[in-house]
Design a protein around this motif. Structure first.
Motif, PDB file in Angstrom:
ATOM      1  N   LEU A   1       0.827  -1.214   0.000  1.00 19.82           N
ATOM      2  CA  LEU A   1       0.000   0.000   0.000  1.00 19.82           C
ATOM      3  C   LEU A   1       0.862   1.266   0.000  1.00 19.82           C
ATOM      4  O   LEU A   1       0.362   2.356  -0.276  1.00 19.82           O
ATOM      5  CB  LEU A   1      -0.995  -0.016   1.163  1.00 19.82           C
TER       6      LEU A   1
ATOM      7  N   ARG B   1      -9.557 -13.365  -3.778  1.00 19.12           N
ATOM      8  CA  ARG B   1      -9.741 -12.157  -2.950  1.00 19.12           C
ATOM      9  C   ARG B   1     -11.103 -12.139  -2.256  1.00 19.12           C
ATOM     10  O   ARG B   1     -11.426 -11.214  -1.521  1.00 19.12           O
ATOM     11  CB  ARG B   1      -9.598 -10.887  -3.799  1.00 19.12           C
TER      12      ARG B   1
ATOM     13  N   HIS C   1     -11.154  -2.127   2.267  1.00 14.19           N
ATOM     14  CA  HIS C   1     -10.514  -2.433   0.981  1.00 14.19           C
ATOM     15  C   HIS C   1     -10.858  -1.321   0.007  1.00 14.19           C
ATOM     16  O   HIS C   1     -12.040  -0.966  -0.139  1.00 14.19           O
ATOM     17  CB  HIS C   1     -10.969  -3.790   0.433  1.00 14.19           C
ATOM     18  N   ILE C   2      -9.844  -0.809  -0.638  1.00 17.78           N
ATOM     19  CA  ILE C   2     -10.039   0.290  -1.584  1.00 17.78           C
ATOM     20  C   ILE C   2     -10.850  -0.210  -2.782  1.00 17.78           C
ATOM     21  O   ILE C   2     -11.785   0.443  -3.239  1.00 17.78           O
ATOM     22  CB  ILE C   2      -8.662   0.823  -2.031  1.00 17.78           C
ATOM     23  N   SER C   3     -10.473  -1.367  -3.277  1.00 15.70           N
ATOM     24  CA  SER C   3     -11.187  -1.954  -4.423  1.00 15.70           C
ATOM     25  C   SER C   3     -12.325  -2.836  -3.907  1.00 15.70           C
ATOM     26  O   SER C   3     -12.349  -3.230  -2.731  1.00 15.70           O
ATOM     27  CB  SER C   3     -10.219  -2.798  -5.261  1.00 15.70           C
TER      28      SER C   3
ATOM     29  N   HIS D   1      -6.197 -12.171   2.886  1.00 20.51           N
ATOM     30  CA  HIS D   1      -6.584 -13.459   2.316  1.00 20.51           C
ATOM     31  C   HIS D   1      -5.712 -14.615   2.802  1.00 20.51           C
ATOM     32  O   HIS D   1      -5.934 -15.758   2.409  1.00 20.51           O
ATOM     33  CB  HIS D   1      -6.517 -13.377   0.778  1.00 20.51           C
TER      34      HIS D   1
ATOM     35  N   ALA E   1      -2.909  -7.819   0.986  1.00 20.33           N
ATOM     36  CA  ALA E   1      -2.915  -9.247   0.629  1.00 20.33           C
ATOM     37  C   ALA E   1      -2.988 -10.151   1.860  1.00 20.33           C
ATOM     38  O   ALA E   1      -3.457 -11.302   1.765  1.00 20.33           O
ATOM     39  CB  ALA E   1      -1.680  -9.580  -0.198  1.00 20.33           C
TER      40      ALA E   1
ATOM     41  N   ARG F   1       1.172   3.215  -8.843  1.00 18.34           N
ATOM     42  CA  ARG F   1       0.969   2.111  -9.789  1.00 18.34           C
ATOM     43  C   ARG F   1      -0.521   1.746  -9.785  1.00 18.34           C
ATOM     44  O   ARG F   1      -1.201   2.002  -8.810  1.00 18.34           O
ATOM     45  CB  ARG F   1       1.744   0.844  -9.356  1.00 18.34           C
ATOM     46  N   GLN F   2      -0.990   1.106 -10.853  1.00 17.17           N
ATOM     47  CA  GLN F   2      -2.349   0.571 -10.960  1.00 17.17           C
ATOM     48  C   GLN F   2      -3.447   1.565 -10.508  1.00 17.17           C
ATOM     49  O   GLN F   2      -4.320   1.204  -9.724  1.00 17.17           O
ATOM     50  CB  GLN F   2      -2.452  -0.713 -10.123  1.00 17.17           C
TER      51      GLN F   2
ATOM     52  N   ASN G   1      -6.554  -1.912   6.640  1.00 16.23           N
ATOM     53  CA  ASN G   1      -6.535  -2.475   5.285  1.00 16.23           C
ATOM     54  C   ASN G   1      -5.372  -3.468   5.276  1.00 16.23           C
ATOM     55  O   ASN G   1      -4.218  -3.070   5.089  1.00 16.23           O
ATOM     56  CB  ASN G   1      -6.326  -1.392   4.233  1.00 16.23           C
TER      57      ASN G   1
HETATM   58  O1  CA2 Z   1      -8.527  -3.206  -2.311  1.00 16.41           O
HETATM   59  C1  CA2 Z   1      -7.731  -3.219  -1.374  1.00 16.41           C
HETATM   60  O2  CA2 Z   1      -7.563  -2.261  -0.616  1.00 16.41           O
HETATM   61  C2  CA2 Z   1      -6.824  -4.437  -1.168  1.00 16.41           C
HETATM   62  O3  CA2 Z   1      -6.720  -4.652   0.241  1.00 16.41           O
HETATM   63  C3  CA2 Z   1      -5.483  -4.069  -1.759  1.00 16.41           C
HETATM   64  C4  CA2 Z   1      -4.488  -5.204  -1.756  1.00 16.41           C
HETATM   65  C5  CA2 Z   1      -5.085  -6.476  -2.347  1.00 16.41           C
HETATM   66  O4  CA2 Z   1      -4.180  -7.554  -2.193  1.00 16.41           O
HETATM   67  C6  CA2 Z   1      -6.402  -6.835  -1.676  1.00 16.41           C
HETATM   68  O5  CA2 Z   1      -6.923  -7.984  -2.303  1.00 16.41           O
HETATM   69  C7  CA2 Z   1      -7.387  -5.700  -1.799  1.00 16.41           C
HETATM   70  C8  CA2 Z   1      -3.256  -4.822  -2.579  1.00 16.41           C
HETATM   71  C9  CA2 Z   1      -2.575  -3.599  -2.104  1.00 16.41           C
HETATM   72  C10 CA2 Z   1      -1.529  -3.247  -3.114  1.00 16.41           C
HETATM   73  O6  CA2 Z   1      -1.629  -1.880  -3.358  1.00 16.41           O
HETATM   74  C11 CA2 Z   1      -1.063  -1.386  -4.474  1.00 16.41           C
HETATM   75  C12 CA2 Z   1      -1.345  -0.078  -4.759  1.00 16.41           C
HETATM   76  C13 CA2 Z   1      -0.835   0.487  -5.885  1.00 16.41           C
HETATM   77  C14 CA2 Z   1      -0.012  -0.251  -6.730  1.00 16.41           C
HETATM   78  C15 CA2 Z   1       0.260  -1.566  -6.438  1.00 16.41           C
HETATM   79  C16 CA2 Z   1      -0.262  -2.130  -5.296  1.00 16.41           C
END
Ligand code: CA2
Length: 148
Positions: free
Chosen positions: A13, A112, A101-103, A81, A78, A19-20, A75
């Motif tokens: 985070l 997930r 969770h942001i997403s 899970h 990963a 990214r992404q 939050n």
């Molecule tokens: O949606 C969320 O907040 C998650 O907790 C984010 C995790 C993911 O593994 C969960 O399944 C859902 C990933 C965090 C990685 O964050 C990044 C942010 C920007 C670029 C790359 C990774």
């Protein structure tokens, strides 16, 4: 009940906003922290905001929260899970816990869809972007207001 809230963030985070952005948006974790601090002031909360890529550090902060904090917003990224250890640590915390969770994890890959942390969380916020952090703080403030 203490009005100190721990806001904990799991692995990767620190890359938020870098990214992404199509999944996690454009705000950085520093932006999220700033927003949380501003809102905490309005809600009469004190916050400790942390991020780590190491499971044990998150666990140590949860243990620290047991001594001092009224609530936790987490939050777990990963570790959501995978981590029974984080679930066990949260089970030893007595105050309210909100999982963020942001997403919208339920719209994403099947792996997930399961969260160990949800077995303990009093509420789960997913898919509201970084606004989920503000929603979690508002909910914690309400729960702490209502606590006996
Ligand atoms: O949606 C969320 O907040 C998650 O907790 C984010 C995790 C993911 O593994 C969960 O399944 C859902 C990933 C965090 C990685 O964050 C990044 C942010 C920007 C670029 C790359 C990774």
């Amino acid at each position: 009940m203490s009005r100190l809230v721990y806001v904990l963030n799991g692995p990767n985070l620190n890359l938020l906003g870098k990214r992404q952005p199509h999944i996690y948006g454009h705000e950085t974790l520093a932006d999220v922290e700033q927003d949380c601090r501003a809102l905490a002031g309005e809600l009469g909360l004190e916050i400790r905001f942390h991020q780590s890529n190491r499971e044990y550090e998150l666990i140590d902060w949860i243990h620290e929260a047991r001594e001092a904090a009224g609530g936790i917003a987490i939050n777990p990224a990963a570790f959501t899970h995978t981590s029974v250890a984080i679930l066990d640590a949260l089970n030893a915390f007595e105050g309210p816990v909100i999982e963020i969770h942001i997403s919208n994890v339920h719209k994403r890959e099947a792996f997930r869809h399961h969260s160990f942390v949800s077995h303990r969380a009093d509420g789960v916020i997913a898919g509201f972007g970084t606004q989920g952090y503000s929603l979690a703080l508002r909910r914690l403030a309400r729960l702490l207001d209502d606590a006996p």
